[in-house]
Design an enzyme around this catalytic site. Structure first.
Site, PDB file in Angstrom:
ATOM      1  NE  ARG A  40     -46.555 -54.429  34.776  1.00 59.65           N
ATOM      2  CZ  ARG A  40     -45.176 -53.685  33.723  1.00 59.65           C
ATOM      3  NH1 ARG A  40     -45.410 -54.193  32.002  1.00 59.65           N
ATOM      4  NH2 ARG A  40     -44.727 -52.633  34.167  1.00 59.65           N
ATOM      5  CB  THR A  41     -51.446 -52.408  38.700  1.00 62.63           C
ATOM      6  OG1 THR A  41     -50.514 -53.031  38.487  1.00 62.63           O
ATOM      7  CG2 THR A  41     -53.104 -52.726  39.822  1.00 62.63           C
ATOM      8  NE  ARG A  60     -49.363 -50.274  42.654  1.00 62.57           N
ATOM      9  CZ  ARG A  60     -48.738 -51.200  41.893  1.00 62.57           C
ATOM     10  NH1 ARG A  60     -47.877 -50.439  40.759  1.00 62.57           N
ATOM     11  NH2 ARG A  60     -48.907 -52.237  41.009  1.00 62.57           N
ATOM     12  CG  HIS A  97     -49.866 -56.295  43.508  1.00 66.12           C
ATOM     13  ND1 HIS A  97     -51.039 -55.389  42.798  1.00 66.12           N
ATOM     14  CD2 HIS A  97     -48.685 -55.593  42.458  1.00 66.12           C
ATOM     15  CE1 HIS A  97     -51.223 -55.365  41.805  1.00 66.12           C
ATOM     16  NE2 HIS A  97     -49.350 -55.266  41.293  1.00 66.12           N
TER      17      HIS A  97
HETATM   18  N1   CP Z   1     -47.250 -55.384  37.733  1.00 68.70           N
HETATM   19  C1   CP Z   1     -46.963 -54.674  37.896  1.00 68.70           C
HETATM   20  O1   CP Z   1     -47.876 -54.363  39.782  1.00 68.70           O
HETATM   21  O2   CP Z   1     -46.877 -53.496  37.532  1.00 68.70           O
HETATM   22  P1   CP Z   1     -47.748 -51.786  37.506  1.00 68.70           P
HETATM   23  O3   CP Z   1     -46.717 -51.700  38.773  1.00 68.70           O
HETATM   24  O4   CP Z   1     -46.723 -51.734  36.294  1.00 68.70           O
HETATM   25  O5   CP Z   1     -48.977 -52.087  37.950  1.00 68.70           O
END
Ligand code: CP
Length: 312
Positions: free
Chosen positions: A58-59, A108, A136
């Site tokens: 997602r991110t 990240r 986050h």
């Molecule tokens: N919510 C979130 O950070 O998802 P991802 O790890 O897929 O980026």
């Protein structure tokens, strides 16, 4: 309009004015996502790097799309196929990409504080896309945005954050953001997965999920972070689901018009029952769309923002 800092590192240190500005900007940019041609010239000539030392769906994707929708050039470094595997340090990797002309680095990293370190050594903007068990911030902002869109406000709402609080950077960003915006935040989970200092952050902690969910306007379920668990923090995932899993029966204790949230990825049948994840109260897919809007807002406020070129 600009944010106070060149970086977005966390919500602990972000003012309510900046949070409000990001939420309001996301509100006006969100419609771009549903246009047939998703492209505005706002960030033409700007270059954005995503540098992810941990997995993400997602991110990373939403930052990349946010950049592309606003005409920025986006570059991705997957650390598994970069010189990081040859032992290159974070500092050397970051300095290398900066001298290629990056305006922004979105990172990240498994170590808490790594984004703060990067922000100190780079002139480019740094966005924290998740640092260890610390923060986050863009997830916290997209969660607040989703609540505000659905409920019309944040102030005075009871938000229950349920699950693995200890390992969760999502929980910490939500707690700092929501409490500053006037929401009442309560948390619940196994006592081994609740940090001892948590009530110092202005929240009430429960070890019975039912007590936290009772009367809640919002129930935000956290992923059981199996990859970060030390042995013995809970007996088994089956036992966890039985005692702490969020299901229809427990949600009956919340307000009738409650919102059910989860940052993803989900362990269906563990921290959240599959039928409620896909049920009428769930905002889980909406959160993903809102993630793009929030990230567009942050890119705009840090890299553009001086002129209003958002409209075609
Ligand atoms: N919510 C979130 O950070 O998802 P991802 O790890 O897929 O980026």
């Amino acid at each position: 309009m600009r944010l106070a800092s060149k970086d977005v590192l966390g919500l602990q240190d972000m003012s309510t004015t900046d949070m409000q500005l990001i939420l309001d900007t996301a509100e006006s940019l969100k419609e771009i996502i549903s246009r047939p041609i998703k492209k505005v010239p706002t960030l033409r000539g700007k270059t954005v790097l995503t540098l992810f030392y941990e997995p993400s769906t997602r991110t990373r994707t939403s930052f990349e799309l946010a950049g592309k929708y606003m005409s920025a050039d986006t570059v991705n470094i997957a650390t598994t196929t970069s010189s990081v595997v040859k032992g290159e340090t974070l500092r050397d990797t970051a300095k290398t990409v900066e001298v290629m002309g990056m305006d922004m680095v979105i990172m990240r990293h498994p170590i808490s504080g790594s984004c703060h370190y990067l922000a100190k050594i780079l002139d480019a903007s740094v966005i924290n896309a998740g640092d260890g068990m610390h923060e986050h911030p863009t997830q916290g902002l997209l969660d607040m945005f989703t609540i505000r869109q659905r409920k019309g406000r944040l102030k005075g709402l009871r938000v229950a954050i349920v699950g693995d609080i200890y390992h969760s950077r999502v929980a910490r960003s939500n707690i700092w953001g929501l409490t500053k915006m006037g929401a009442e935040v309560v948390v619940a989970g196994p006592s081994t997965l609740i940090p001892p200092y948590i009530e110092e952050l202005g929240v009430k902690a429960y070890t019975r999920v039912e007590e936290a969910i009772e009367g809640a306007d919002v129930v935000n379920v956290l992923r059981l972070q199996l990859e970060r668990q030390q042995k013995g923090l809970f007996p088994s995932t089956r036992e966890y689901a039985r005692i702490f899993g969020v299901n229809q029966e427990r949600l009956a204790l919340a307000k009738v018009d409650y919102l059910l949230m989860h940052p993803g990825p989900m362990n269906r049948g563990v921290e959240i029952a599959s039928d409620v994840a896909d049920g009428e109260h769930s905002t889980i897919t909406e959160q993903v769309t809102n993630g793009v809007a929030i990230r567009m807002a942050i890119l705009y406020l840090l890299l553009g923002g001086a002129t209003d070129e958002t409209a075609d």
